[in-house]
Design a protein around this motif. Structure first.
Motif, PDB file in Angstrom:
ATOM      1  N   ARG A 107      37.349  52.864 -39.440  1.00 39.41           N
ATOM      2  CA  ARG A 107      37.593  54.183 -38.814  1.00 39.41           C
ATOM      3  C   ARG A 107      39.064  54.569 -38.977  1.00 39.41           C
ATOM      4  NH1 ARG A 107      34.383  53.249 -34.053  1.00 39.41           N
ATOM      5  NH2 ARG A 107      36.286  52.326 -33.276  1.00 39.41           N
ATOM      6  N   ARG A 108      39.930  53.584 -38.814  1.00 42.57           N
ATOM      7  CA  ARG A 108      41.365  53.818 -38.979  1.00 42.57           C
ATOM      8  C   ARG A 108      41.682  54.248 -40.422  1.00 42.57           C
ATOM      9  NH1 ARG A 108      46.442  52.094 -37.384  1.00 42.57           N
ATOM     10  NH2 ARG A 108      45.657  51.554 -35.340  1.00 42.57           N
ATOM     11  N   LEU A 109      41.043  53.583 -41.399  1.00 43.17           N
ATOM     12  CA  LEU A 109      41.269  53.971 -42.802  1.00 43.17           C
ATOM     13  C   LEU A 109      40.907  55.437 -42.995  1.00 43.17           C
ATOM     14  CD1 LEU A 109      39.709  50.989 -44.833  1.00 43.17           C
ATOM     15  CD2 LEU A 109      42.128  51.366 -44.279  1.00 43.17           C
ATOM     16  N   ALA A 110      39.735  55.810 -42.479  1.00 41.10           N
ATOM     17  CA  ALA A 110      39.283  57.194 -42.663  1.00 41.10           C
ATOM     18  C   ALA A 110      40.277  58.163 -42.012  1.00 41.10           C
ATOM     19  CB  ALA A 110      37.886  57.371 -42.069  1.00 41.10           C
ATOM     20  N   ALA A 111      40.766  57.801 -40.826  1.00 39.69           N
ATOM     21  CA  ALA A 111      41.706  58.691 -40.128  1.00 39.69           C
ATOM     22  C   ALA A 111      43.000  58.846 -40.925  1.00 39.69           C
ATOM     23  CB  ALA A 111      42.003  58.142 -38.736  1.00 39.69           C
ATOM     24  N   ASP A 112      43.389  57.813 -41.675  1.00 44.28           N
ATOM     25  CA  ASP A 112      44.620  57.862 -42.479  1.00 44.28           C
ATOM     26  C   ASP A 112      44.394  58.503 -43.855  1.00 44.28           C
ATOM     27  OD1 ASP A 112      45.892  56.510 -40.475  1.00 44.28           O
ATOM     28  OD2 ASP A 112      46.188  54.642 -41.588  1.00 44.28           O
ATOM     29  N   GLY A 113      43.140  58.814 -44.193  1.00 44.42           N
ATOM     30  CA  GLY A 113      42.861  59.298 -45.550  1.00 44.42           C
ATOM     31  C   GLY A 113      42.984  58.189 -46.588  1.00 44.42           C
ATOM     32  N   THR A 114      42.794  56.952 -46.156  1.00 39.97           N
ATOM     33  CA  THR A 114      42.830  55.809 -47.083  1.00 39.97           C
ATOM     34  C   THR A 114      41.407  55.565 -47.559  1.00 39.97           C
ATOM     35  OG1 THR A 114      44.618  54.879 -45.763  1.00 39.97           O
ATOM     36  CG2 THR A 114      43.538  53.390 -47.323  1.00 39.97           C
ATOM     37  N   ARG A 115      41.232  55.494 -48.865  1.00 41.40           N
ATOM     38  CA  ARG A 115      39.843  55.530 -49.365  1.00 41.40           C
ATOM     39  C   ARG A 115      39.299  54.163 -49.738  1.00 41.40           C
ATOM     40  NH1 ARG A 115      39.192  61.174 -52.324  1.00 41.40           N
ATOM     41  NH2 ARG A 115      40.823  62.330 -51.238  1.00 41.40           N
TER      42      ARG A 115
END
Ligand code: ADE
Ligand code: ZN
Length: 338
Positions: free
Chosen positions: A86-94
């Motif tokens: 979820r944190r990755l998605a929030a950061d725009g990390t794919r």
């Protein structure tokens, strides 16, 4: 870009990028840790207002032992893995290669396979919910013995868990002395079995640790590596072999390696031709996120869009993602501009 030449946090969020140096142990939410500690009747290591003030790397690593000690059920581990995505998605990390070091997780001692399965359950559930995919790097601690390292690798080779992409080593080289020779055989066996290799060096060791990582551990990638800058011959070695560094600017400031970005070597390394990516290391515990790390480095050194894209491209190329994920990310990156 805004009219004063700076970029918004949102433009770094939108940047297609991977993260290649991040520890799951550094992704516990402080509020969750407090709840778990209260439920278990475990004392907090220090008062709430100073919970995340660390003296340096040794103090920080002790905190990780305390935090992971609270993750004592399969559900808690799976939830932590899911929350990471979820944190990755929030950061725009794919995509991310995430490091876990089984020695920090006291409740799982002797049950590393179960720990990996619990993490995998969380990552798989996240992927089903269309959160970003993750590869797992299983880490040795610098203070382990050669035999312990070989035992871990032998287990990984037998299990061949599809989530596991790499062998890693982290921890405090200042406490362990020179460890390249001690781990050389474990890394050789990992390579022979097709595992990739990522090595912490040049943070709590000097440039000699970076040289050992390349020459003795056949590192595909180096975590931190920043102190390579202290020896031109080690910088030349990294350039010649094209070995990328996973650099974590604010971790280096928080853990007191450099006093400010003015003296941080990421730009000197980049200009010398070293492949560098930008990462968070331990984002929740160090109070950062990936867009903020790009913003920090970019503002400190006046990076153009082209340089930002180059750094993001390095994050993708240096990752252990599969070829499809890499191709998708690379083509999305071509369309980015701030
Ligand atoms: N484990 C988690 N963060 C680390 C760091 N910055 N250096 C070494 N080991 C770590
Ligand atoms: Zn790290």
């Amino acid at each position: 870009m805004t009219s004063d030449g700076t970029r918004s946090r949102e433009s770094f969020r939108a940047l297609p990028k991977a993260e290649v140096h991040v520890h799951l142990e550094g992704c516990f939410e402080p509020a969750t840790l407090e709840t778990w500690a209260r439920q278990a009747g475990v004392p907090m290591p220090r008062p709430r207002e100073r919970l995340l003030s660390f003296d340096g790397l040794a103090d920080f690593l002790e905190f990780l032992d305390w935090a992971c000690g609270l993750a004592n059920t399969r559900d808690r581990v799976a939830e932590t893995a899911y929350g990471f995505c979820r944190r990755l998605a929030a950061d725009g990390t794919r995509y991310a290669d995430v490091i876990i070091n089984p020695t920090h997780w006291a409740p799982w001692q002797g049950r590393t396979r179960e720990l990996i399965d619990a993490l995998d359950a969380g990552f798989a559930a996240a992927e089903e919910d269309e959160l970003p995919p993750v590869g797992l790097c299983i880490s040795l601690l610098r203070t382990q013995t050669a035999d312990e390292a070989i035992d871990l690798v032998e287990d990984l080779v037998v299990w061949r868990h599809p989530r596991v992409v790499a062998l890693s080593v982290d921890g405090n080289e200042a406490a362990a002395g020179r460890t390249g020779p001690r781990f050389a055989e474990a890394f050789r066996r990992a390579a022979a079995a097709g595992l990739r290799r990522t090595v912490h060096a040049g943070e709590s060791s000097g440039p000699e640790g970076v040289r050992d990582a390349v020459e003795l551990l056949s590192a595909d990638r180096i975590d931190h590596g920043v102190r390579a800058v202290e020896d031109d011959r080690v910088v030349a070695l990294l350039v010649e072999r094209g070995i990328p560094l996973g650099i974590c600017p604010s971790s280096n400031l928080s853990l007191k390696l450099y006093a400010s970005m003015d003296t941080h070597p990421i730009e000197r390394l980049r200009q010398a031709g070293v492949r560098v990516s930008v990462n968070t290391d331990d984002p929740s515990l160090l109070g950062t996120n990936l867009p903020a790390e790009y913003e920090l480095a970019s503002a400190a050194f006046g990076w153009s869009d082209e340089i930002v894209r180059d750094v993001a491209r390095t994050s993708i190329d240096a990752s252990f993602a599969n070829a499809d994920v890499k191709a998708q990310l690379t083509s999305a990156l071509a369309g980015w501009g701030s």
